[in-house]
Design a protein around this motif. Structure first.
Motif, short mmCIF file in Angstrom:
data_model
loop_
_atom_site.label_atom_id
_atom_site.label_comp_id
_atom_site.label_asym_id
_atom_site.label_seq_id
_atom_site.Cartn_x
_atom_site.Cartn_y
_atom_site.Cartn_z
N LEU A 1 0.77 -1.15 0.10
CA LEU A 1 -0.02 0.10 0.10
C LEU A 1 0.93 1.31 0.04
O LEU A 1 0.61 2.03 -0.68
CB LEU A 1 -1.03 0.02 1.11
N VAL A 2 1.90 1.26 0.68
CA VAL A 2 2.86 2.51 0.77
C VAL A 2 3.36 2.55 -0.47
O VAL A 2 3.82 3.74 -1.00
CB VAL A 2 3.75 2.26 1.97
N GLU A 3 3.86 1.62 -1.20
CA GLU A 3 4.34 1.75 -2.56
C GLU A 3 3.55 2.15 -3.32
O GLU A 3 3.72 3.15 -4.21
CB GLU A 3 4.94 0.35 -3.20
N ARG A 4 2.12 1.71 -3.38
CA ARG A 4 1.32 2.25 -4.34
C ARG A 4 0.93 3.83 -4.11
O ARG A 4 1.01 4.77 -5.08
CB ARG A 4 -0.02 1.68 -4.32
N ALA A 5 1.07 4.27 -2.87
CA ALA A 5 0.73 5.66 -2.51
C ALA A 5 1.84 6.24 -2.78
O ALA A 5 1.70 7.57 -3.57
CB ALA A 5 0.52 5.87 -0.85
N LYS A 6 3.01 5.88 -2.73
CA LYS A 6 4.46 6.61 -3.25
C LYS A 6 4.27 6.89 -4.64
O LYS A 6 4.60 7.90 -5.38
CB LYS A 6 5.80 5.75 -3.04
N GLY A 7 4.00 6.07 -5.63
CA GLY A 7 3.83 5.91 -6.91
C GLY A 7 2.79 7.06 -7.21
O GLY A 7 3.15 7.70 -8.21
N ILE A 8 1.56 7.09 -6.76
CA ILE A 8 0.59 8.15 -6.84
C ILE A 8 1.27 9.62 -6.52
O ILE A 8 0.81 10.41 -7.61
CB ILE A 8 -0.67 7.77 -6.06
N LEU A 9 1.85 9.90 -5.49
CA LEU A 9 2.55 11.04 -5.24
C LEU A 9 3.62 11.30 -6.27
O LEU A 9 3.53 12.52 -6.55
CB LEU A 9 3.02 11.07 -3.89
N MET A 10 4.33 10.39 -6.54
CA MET A 10 5.36 10.66 -7.70
C MET A 10 4.80 11.00 -8.97
O MET A 10 5.20 11.98 -9.71
CB MET A 10 6.17 9.47 -7.82
N ARG A 11 3.61 10.39 -9.35
CA ARG A 11 2.78 10.67 -10.70
C ARG A 11 2.11 12.23 -10.59
O ARG A 11 2.19 12.99 -11.60
CB ARG A 11 1.82 9.86 -10.90
N ASP B 1 10.88 12.53 -6.50
CA ASP B 1 11.18 11.37 -6.70
C ASP B 1 10.81 10.30 -5.78
O ASP B 1 9.99 10.66 -4.65
CB ASP B 1 12.58 11.51 -6.94
N GLU B 2 11.13 9.08 -5.69
CA GLU B 2 10.57 8.14 -4.69
C GLU B 2 11.04 8.70 -3.39
O GLU B 2 10.15 8.28 -2.62
CB GLU B 2 11.22 6.88 -5.07
N GLU B 3 12.24 8.99 -3.03
CA GLU B 3 12.84 9.17 -1.62
C GLU B 3 11.77 10.35 -1.02
O GLU B 3 11.36 10.37 0.14
CB GLU B 3 14.23 9.44 -1.72
N VAL B 4 11.48 11.42 -1.76
CA VAL B 4 11.00 12.68 -1.22
C VAL B 4 9.34 12.02 -1.21
O VAL B 4 8.79 12.60 -0.11
CB VAL B 4 10.91 13.78 -2.51
N ALA B 5 8.73 11.38 -2.02
CA ALA B 5 7.67 10.89 -1.83
C ALA B 5 7.46 9.95 -0.42
O ALA B 5 6.62 10.38 0.23
CB ALA B 5 7.04 9.98 -2.98
N TYR B 6 8.46 9.12 -0.14
CA TYR B 6 8.28 8.38 1.05
C TYR B 6 8.31 9.44 2.21
O TYR B 6 7.83 9.16 3.21
CB TYR B 6 9.57 7.42 1.00
N LEU B 7 9.33 10.40 2.21
CA LEU B 7 9.61 11.45 3.15
C LEU B 7 8.23 12.11 3.64
O LEU B 7 7.74 12.43 4.75
CB LEU B 7 10.68 12.19 2.92
N LYS B 8 7.65 12.66 2.36
CA LYS B 8 6.40 13.10 2.54
C LYS B 8 4.99 12.32 3.12
O LYS B 8 4.33 12.90 4.06
CB LYS B 8 5.63 13.57 1.23
N LEU B 9 5.06 11.15 2.74
CA LEU B 9 4.28 10.13 3.70
C LEU B 9 4.59 10.05 4.98
O LEU B 9 3.71 10.20 5.89
CB LEU B 9 4.27 8.77 2.89
N GLN B 10 5.64 9.97 5.25
CA GLN B 10 6.07 9.99 6.59
C GLN B 10 5.84 11.20 7.41
O GLN B 10 5.56 11.03 8.56
CB GLN B 10 7.55 9.67 6.91
N LYS B 11 5.97 12.34 7.03
CA LYS B 11 5.70 13.49 7.65
C LYS B 11 4.17 14.00 7.83
O LYS B 11 3.71 14.24 8.98
CB LYS B 11 6.36 14.74 6.71
N THR B 12 3.49 13.39 6.84
CA THR B 12 1.90 13.45 6.89
C THR B 12 1.55 12.52 7.92
O THR B 12 0.77 12.89 8.71
CB THR B 12 1.59 13.03 5.53
N ALA B 13 2.10 11.36 8.26
CA ALA B 13 1.87 10.24 9.18
C ALA B 13 2.11 11.00 10.46
O ALA B 13 1.41 10.90 11.56
CB ALA B 13 2.57 9.17 8.97
N ARG B 14 3.11 11.70 10.65
CA ARG B 14 3.65 12.23 11.86
C ARG B 14 2.79 13.37 12.38
O ARG B 14 2.47 13.64 13.19
CB ARG B 14 5.04 12.53 11.91
N ASN B 15 2.48 14.20 11.48
CA ASN B 15 1.80 15.45 11.79
C ASN B 15 0.39 15.20 12.05
O ASN B 15 -0.33 15.82 12.80
CB ASN B 15 1.84 16.26 10.38
#
Length: 207
Positions: free
Chosen positions: A144-154, A159-173
Motif C-alpha cells: 500500500l505504501v509503494e502504491r501511495a508513493k507511486g501516486i504522489l510521484m505521478r 522522486d521516490e525518496e521525497v515521496a516516502y518522506l512526504k508520507l512519513q511527514k503526513t503520518a507524523r503530523n
C-alpha cells in the motif's frame, strides 16, 4: 498443570469411563462425553472445552474429521486416540489439527505427557499463526505504501525518496500510521479517477 475442562469422545463406553477416571484423578473436569464424532463436534461447540480427546475410529464421523471441524469452529488443543499403530496415522492426525497422538490402551502416566504435549504444541501453532499473520499484514502495508508513493510521484513529479518522506511527514503530523496515510491517498486517487470517468453514452431506443 492447571485444571482443564475436557471433552472426551469414544464409541467404547469402557474407554470413556477409564479416561474419565484418569482425568478426574489428575484434577481435570470432564465437561462432555460423546459416543460419535458428530456428537463430539456439537458438544465442543456447546461446552468450549480447554482440551478435546477424540478416538480416531467412531461412527457417523471419525475422529480426524471431528478434529478438523472442532478446529474450524474454535481452535482447541486436541489429542487423538487410536488402537492402531499403523504408520502415517500420527501425521494424518497432525494434518487434521490434532496436537498429540496416543495409542490405546494407555495409563495415566502416558496420558499426562500427551496432555502437556498437546497444550505445548497448540500454543506453538498459535504463535506461528500470529507470526504469519503479522508478516502478511506487514507485506500488505508495504504494498500500500509503494502504491501511495507511486501516486504522489505521478501527481507531483517528485522522486521516490521525497515521496516516502512526504508520507512519513503526513503520518507524523496527523498522528496516524504510515499505512493509514497510504490508504487515504489510494482512496482519494480512486475517487478522483471515478469522478473523471466519461459517462456511458445512452443508446437511442426505437419509439
Amino acid at each position: 498443570m492447571k485444571s482443564l475442562r475436557v471433552l472426551i469422545a469414544d464409541d467404547d463406553g469402557l474407554t470413556l469411563m477409564v479416561v474419565r477416571k484418569i482425568l478426574m484423578a489428575m484434577g481435570h473436569a470432564v465437561v462432555g462425553e460423546a459416543g460419535d464424532g458428530q456428537q463430539a463436534v456439537a458438544l465442543a461447540r456447546e461446552t468450549n472445552p480447554d482440551l478435546v480427546i477424540l478416538d480416531i475410529r467412531m461412527p457417523k464421523m471419525d475422529g480426524l474429521e471431528a478434529a478438523r471441524l472442532v478446529q474450524s469452529q474454535r481452535p482447541t488443543p486436541i489429542i487423538i486416540l487410536s488402537a492402531h499403530t499403523e504408520s502415517g496415522l500420527g501425521s494424518e492426525a497432525a494434518g487434521a489439527g490434532a496436537n498429540a497422538y496416543l495409542v490405546k490402551p494407555f495409563t495415566g502416566e502416558q496420558l499426562k505427557p500427551a496432555i502437556e504435549l498437546a497444550l505445548a504444541n497448540f500454543e506453538k501453532s498459535k504463535e506461528l499463526e500470529a507470526r504469519i499473520q503479522q508478516m502478511n499484514e506487514a507485506l500488505e502495508s508495504r504494498k500500500l505504501v509503494e502504491r501511495a508513493k507511486g501516486i504522489l510521484m505521478r501527481q507531483t513529479g517528485i522522486d521516490e525518496e521525497v515521496a516516502y518522506l512526504k508520507l512519513q511527514k503526513t503520518a507524523r503530523n496527523e498522528n496516524r500510521k504510515l499505512v493509514e496515510v497510504a490508504r487515504a491517498i489510494i482512496l482519494a486517487e480512486q475517487l478522483r479517477r471515478d469522478s473523471v470517468k466519461p459517462a456511458a453514452p445512452h443508446g437511442h431506443g426505437r419509439p
